[in-house]
Design a protein around this motif. Structure first.
Motif, PDB file in Angstrom:
ATOM      1  N   MET A   1      11.835   9.230  -4.033  1.00 41.41           N
ATOM      2  CA  MET A   1      11.483   7.986  -3.171  1.00 41.41           C
ATOM      3  C   MET A   1      11.451   6.771  -3.738  1.00 41.41           C
ATOM      4  N   ALA A   2      11.823   5.765  -3.079  1.00 46.28           N
ATOM      5  CA  ALA A   2      11.861   4.333  -3.683  1.00 46.28           C
ATOM      6  C   ALA A   2      10.744   3.759  -3.715  1.00 46.28           C
ATOM      7  N   THR A   3      10.238   3.306  -4.992  1.00 47.31           N
ATOM      8  CA  THR A   3       9.023   2.557  -5.002  1.00 47.31           C
ATOM      9  C   THR A   3       9.209   1.233  -5.773  1.00 47.31           C
ATOM     10  N   LYS A   4      10.243   0.934  -5.795  1.00 43.46           N
ATOM     11  CA  LYS A   4      10.275  -0.429  -6.294  1.00 43.46           C
ATOM     12  C   LYS A   4      10.011  -1.610  -5.577  1.00 43.46           C
ATOM     13  N   LYS A  21     -17.605 -10.036  -0.395  1.00 45.58           N
ATOM     14  CA  LYS A  21     -17.063 -11.158   0.709  1.00 45.58           C
ATOM     15  C   LYS A  21     -16.647 -10.396   1.909  1.00 45.58           C
ATOM     16  N   GLY A  22     -16.203  -9.175   1.585  1.00 39.49           N
ATOM     17  CA  GLY A  22     -15.640  -8.779   2.602  1.00 39.49           C
ATOM     18  C   GLY A  22     -14.103  -7.832   2.560  1.00 39.49           C
ATOM     19  N   ILE A  23     -13.190  -8.547   1.962  1.00 43.70           N
ATOM     20  CA  ILE A  23     -11.824  -8.002   1.634  1.00 43.70           C
ATOM     21  C   ILE A  23     -11.765  -8.302   0.255  1.00 43.70           C
ATOM     22  N   THR A  24     -11.500  -7.246  -0.786  1.00 45.46           N
ATOM     23  CA  THR A  24     -11.234  -7.371  -1.963  1.00 45.46           C
ATOM     24  C   THR A  24      -9.691  -7.227  -2.020  1.00 45.46           C
ATOM     25  N   VAL A  25      -8.973  -8.011  -2.799  1.00 45.19           N
ATOM     26  CA  VAL A  25      -7.438  -7.915  -2.803  1.00 45.19           C
ATOM     27  C   VAL A  25      -7.247  -7.519  -4.234  1.00 45.19           C
ATOM     28  N   PHE A  26      -6.321  -6.496  -4.241  1.00 45.29           N
ATOM     29  CA  PHE A  26      -5.844  -5.977  -5.756  1.00 45.29           C
ATOM     30  C   PHE A  26      -4.251  -5.892  -5.860  1.00 45.29           C
ATOM     31  N   ASP A  27      -3.921  -6.122  -6.931  1.00 41.42           N
ATOM     32  CA  ASP A  27      -2.303  -5.865  -7.330  1.00 41.42           C
ATOM     33  C   ASP A  27      -2.293  -4.416  -7.732  1.00 41.42           C
ATOM     34  N   VAL A  28      -1.442  -3.935  -7.104  1.00 40.31           N
ATOM     35  CA  VAL A  28      -1.008  -2.437  -7.458  1.00 40.31           C
ATOM     36  C   VAL A  28      -0.109  -2.225  -8.322  1.00 40.31           C
ATOM     37  N   ASP A  29      -0.483  -1.176  -9.490  1.00 41.04           N
ATOM     38  CA  ASP A  29       0.426  -0.733 -10.550  1.00 41.04           C
ATOM     39  C   ASP A  29       0.778   0.539 -10.220  1.00 41.04           C
ATOM     40  N   VAL A  30       2.040   0.799  -9.675  1.00 44.80           N
ATOM     41  CA  VAL A  30       2.363   1.990  -9.012  1.00 44.80           C
ATOM     42  C   VAL A  30       2.653   2.773 -10.117  1.00 44.80           C
ATOM     43  N   GLU A  31       3.147   2.854 -11.139  1.00 44.85           N
ATOM     44  CA  GLU A  31       3.571   3.619 -12.110  1.00 44.85           C
ATOM     45  C   GLU A  31       2.429   4.062 -13.142  1.00 44.85           C
ATOM     46  N   LYS A  32       1.315   3.198 -13.274  1.00 44.62           N
ATOM     47  CA  LYS A  32       0.124   3.599 -13.968  1.00 44.62           C
ATOM     48  C   LYS A  32      -0.853   4.166 -12.592  1.00 44.62           C
ATOM     49  N   ALA A 301      -6.631   6.202  -0.615  1.00 46.73           N
ATOM     50  CA  ALA A 301      -5.460   5.447  -0.621  1.00 46.73           C
ATOM     51  C   ALA A 301      -4.483   6.313  -1.381  1.00 46.73           C
ATOM     52  N   VAL A 302      -3.054   6.542  -0.708  1.00 45.52           N
ATOM     53  CA  VAL A 302      -2.018   7.195  -1.502  1.00 45.52           C
ATOM     54  C   VAL A 302      -1.166   6.178  -1.864  1.00 45.52           C
ATOM     55  N   PHE A 303      -0.724   6.187  -3.165  1.00 44.23           N
ATOM     56  CA  PHE A 303       0.221   5.440  -3.787  1.00 44.23           C
ATOM     57  C   PHE A 303       1.747   5.527  -3.114  1.00 44.23           C
ATOM     58  N   PRO A 304       2.597   4.455  -3.225  1.00 42.15           N
ATOM     59  CA  PRO A 304       3.857   4.537  -2.782  1.00 42.15           C
ATOM     60  C   PRO A 304       4.742   5.571  -3.479  1.00 42.15           C
TER      61      PRO A 304
END
Length: 353
Positions: A1-4, A21-32, A301-304
């Protein structure tokens, strides 16, 4: 499965206590398999968030109705529009595959509402809405209508609405030509089973219906019909393990991205069950049911890469991260938990290649 590529996670939280505040925005580190917090965006009591089918827009339930945000290429959010739903605050959102409509479920008032989506992704006017009527059992939680999940069927002929109060999934005819919800059938569930949410396989052949109080998933075949769909139950499987807490409540359900597996969260038991799924028969096989090191896994939440999951733990105010070993049937904690005040749901979105 391509996750790049670059992925973001958007987590909706209640904001009435002033701690979020309502929505928290996160960067996702797929590898970790972890989230890294970036910022917060103001939304009044974001009880559910979803991305549009094309991944360009984020929708959130709010006290004012539904709020739409443009998802920018760097993952930031830019507010597009908001719309009232002429009812009490919703608990669940879904869009159809073409992003023509958004469907809002109302737990508190038992209402299913359909709104137009604009070409720019913004939320438009109300198309139609129905209040469910009737009485369920005498149980405290489900003696009146509670719409908990509403989705358009993959054939675009019907809209289905789970009602945990009436122990039914109502089936409405709905089309672009005649934009009205007309009930044509219902799945009548066992009394006090509390059907909470359902998902279709992407090929449209199977429905997976999760029951909050009965702690089971029913698997149905689905065939499009001229007047009513043909729906037949082929399996019933527990959401719990052998040593389950008797006061458990199934509360969340997600496919893996390749739909070869399914995950189900259980409140009270504080576990997540992992299933393998046969794409041909639609049947589920439970691989494990293990603790999530938090309280009330309200969403998963299921990672890519399908190798990691995040448990969105509402009561403990945490997000916990696990690597999934499908062969051994294990969830292995893969990172430290992070704090997030009263998180309700999570959407992971690809923002750039």
């Amino acid at each position: 499965m391509a996750t790049k590529g670059k992925y973001m996670a958007y987590v909706g939280s209640y904001s009435y206590n002033g701690k979020a505040k309502g929505i928290t925005v996160f960067d996702v580190d797929v590898e970790k398999g972890i989230f890294v917090e970036r910022c917060e965006v103001e939304v009044d009591n974001s009880s559910y968030v979803i991305a549009s089918s094309d991944g360009k827009t984020l929708y959130s339930i709010a006290d004012e109705g539904v709020v739409a945000f443009r998802i920018l290429s760097n993952g930031s959010l830019s507010r597009l529009s908001s719309a009232k739903i002429n009812g009490m605050r919703g608990c669940h959102l879904s869009t159809d595959a073409a992003d023509r409509y958004i469907f809002v479920s109302g737990f508190h008032d038992g209402k299913a509402t359909v709104l137009h989506l604009r070409k720019d992704g913004g939320v438009g006017m109300i198309v139609d809405g129905v209040f469910h009527k009737g009485l369920g059992s005498v149980a405290e939680r489900n003696f009146r209508p509670h719409v908990t999940c509403c989705r358009r069927t993959p054939d675009n002929k019907y809209v289905m609405a789970a009602d945990s109060g009436l122990d039914q999934v109502k089936i409405y005819r709905f089309s672009e030509k005649d934009e009205h919800l007309v009930q044509v059938d219902a799945i009548r569930c066992e009394m006090e089973s509390a059907p909470r949410c359902f998902r279709f396989s992407s090929d449209g052949k199977f429905i997976y219906l999760m029951y909050e109080q009965k702690n089971i998933i029913d698997v149905y075949t689905y065939e499009s019909g001229d007047r009513v769909p043909v729906i037949e139950k082929i399996q019933t499987i527990s959401t719990l393990g052998k040593k389950a807490n008797q006061r458990s409540a199934a509360c969340s359900m997600r496919f893996s991205n390749d739909e070869k597996h399914m995950f189900c969260g259980n409140a009270g038991d504080e576990t997540v069950s992992v299933y393998s799924r046969d794409p041909e028969t639609g049947l589920l096989t439970q691989l494990c049911c293990l603790p999530i090191s938090g309280e009330y896994p309200k969403d998963i939440a299921v990672f890519p890469d399908d190798k990691h999951i995040a448990s969105i733990n509402h009561e403990s105010g945490t997000i916990t991260f696990f690597k999934v070993d499908y062969e051994k049937g294990l969830l292995v904690m893969s990172a430290n938990e992070i704090r997030c005040n009263e998180p309700n749901s999570c959407a992971i979105v690809k923002v750039s290649d």
